[in-house]
Design a protein around this motif. Structure first.
Motif, PDB file in Angstrom:
ATOM      1  N   ASP A   2     -14.746  -8.325 -16.530  1.00 35.12           N
ATOM      2  CA  ASP A   2     -13.815  -8.480 -15.413  1.00 35.12           C
ATOM      3  C   ASP A   2     -12.987  -7.214 -15.195  1.00 35.12           C
ATOM      4  N   PHE A  29      -7.167  -2.362 -16.903  1.00 34.00           N
ATOM      5  CA  PHE A  29      -7.402  -3.374 -15.877  1.00 34.00           C
ATOM      6  C   PHE A  29      -7.696  -4.751 -16.466  1.00 34.00           C
ATOM      7  N   THR A  45     -12.739  -4.962 -11.706  1.00 30.89           N
ATOM      8  CA  THR A  45     -11.467  -4.603 -11.082  1.00 30.89           C
ATOM      9  C   THR A  45     -11.319  -3.092 -10.975  1.00 30.89           C
TER      10      THR A  45
END
Length: 344
Positions: free
Chosen positions: A281, A122, A285
């Motif tokens: 991040d 991701f 996600t």
């Protein structure tokens, strides 16, 4: 959706805070083998703490996130499947191949999704490199070079239950190589060393390793890992093709001080210190996708079966470093009663 989280240590606390801000999550319940630790986290975040894992399921959760100790993963996944609850579990599925295969077979026989936490899938950089390769922009692939380097070692108590450096750390590189290229690893040759604290050798592990991999299209790959990278937490992948290349992990916080006198390369002011900083991040996600998977709105992006394939490679590397000989992944699969790898 109400989500349960089991395991309130460092990564569990991070995931719990993340889940509070995921769209569609209306409630969060946490539990831990140490109820006091679960209560402390719940109080800090303003969520509910269950007295036990059984009590957590009695809350009527719509999905469960497992971030407990590695040695507990398989049993906790089975418990979630017994309850008929979609489950996200941090890798690895289990400490060994038989335990992992048992989870795979159970998951494939049922209808409840089991998503395994390989967060690099991701990450924006890995996704961009995958697209560049699969679009043909890089030409034919000849070399992959991956590194995963911790800035400082984990606690000594972690090592006996970690599964070892290849299974705990390099398995991320093995998974991302399969995912990015769509190819399988056919053979490995690996070495390990101990130059740091004695507790690695005492735990039958190594603190530094290197492996040479051959893929099924004759692409060569190298994977290195260490628990002692003083420059910072360093995770990178070089994807080198006949027409171009992509380098994942070369951002403003990459811990790569140059030795060259004349170079426009700027040393990072605050290099990454942990994997949670490096992949913040991607984790956000990933958990957002799990909520969609649990709701039945999205297919499972990382099954237990795919995690098993990465584990076969890790097992082959550990076998190679112990014997000093190259190892065929097919031999590991065969001796473990495995099956032919699924297509990527």
């Amino acid at each position: 959706m109400k989500i349960g989280l089991i395991g309130t240590g460092r990564i569990g606390a991070f995931h719990a805070a993340t889940l509070q801000n995921v769209p569609g999550v209306t409630g969060l319940v946490v539990a831990d083998a140490d109820p006091a630790r679960a209560t402390a986290l719940a109080d800090a975040l303003g969520v509910r703490a269950a007295d036990s894992i059984t009590a957590l399921y009695a809350e009527g959760v719509d999905g469960v996130v497992i971030t407990a100790a590695t040695s507990a993963h398989a049993a906790l996944i089975h418990q979630a499947l017994d309850a008929g609850v979609p489950v996200f579990c941090e890798k690895p599925v289990a400490l060994d191949v038989p335990g992992t295969r048992a989870v795979v077979e159970r998951a494939e026989a049922g209808t409840v999704p089991v998503q395994i936490g390989f967060q690099r899938r991701f990450d924006a950089g890995y996704r961009a490199a995958r697209e560049a390769l699969r679009s043909g922009e890089l030409g034919w692939l000849h070399t992959l070079r991956a590194c995963t380097s911790d800035q400082s070692p984990p606690p000594a108590a972690f090592i006996p239950t970690s599964g070892g450096l290849f299974r705990d750390c390099s398995i991320h590189d093995f998974d991302i190589m399969r995912w990015l290229t769509g190819r399988e690893v056919v053979s490995v040759y690996a070495q390990g060393a101990n130059r740091g604290a004695d507790f690695f050798a005492d735990g039958d592990d190594v603190d530094t390793c290197a492996a040479l991999l051959r893929l099924d299209d004759d692409t060569l790959a190298t994977v290195t890992a260490t628990r002692y990278n003083g420059a910072g937490h360093d995770v990178r992948l070089e994807v080198c093709g006949s027409a171009g290349a992509r380098f994942v992990g070369l951002d403003d916080r990459a811990p790569m001080p140059s030795a060259e006198v004349q170079l426009s390369w700027r040393r990072a002011d605050a290099p990454y210190a942990t994997f949670m900083e490096r992949f913040h991040d991607a984790y956000v996600t990933e958990l957002g996708v799990f909520v969609e998977v649990a709701a039945g709105r999205m297919p499972n992006p990382c099954t237990a079966a795919e995690a098993l394939e990465a584990l076969y490679v890790a097992e082959a590397c550990d076998r190679s470093r112990r014997t000093g000989q190259p190892v065929l992944v097919a031999d590991v699969r065969a001796t473990a009663g495995g099956r032919v790898a699924p297509g990527a």
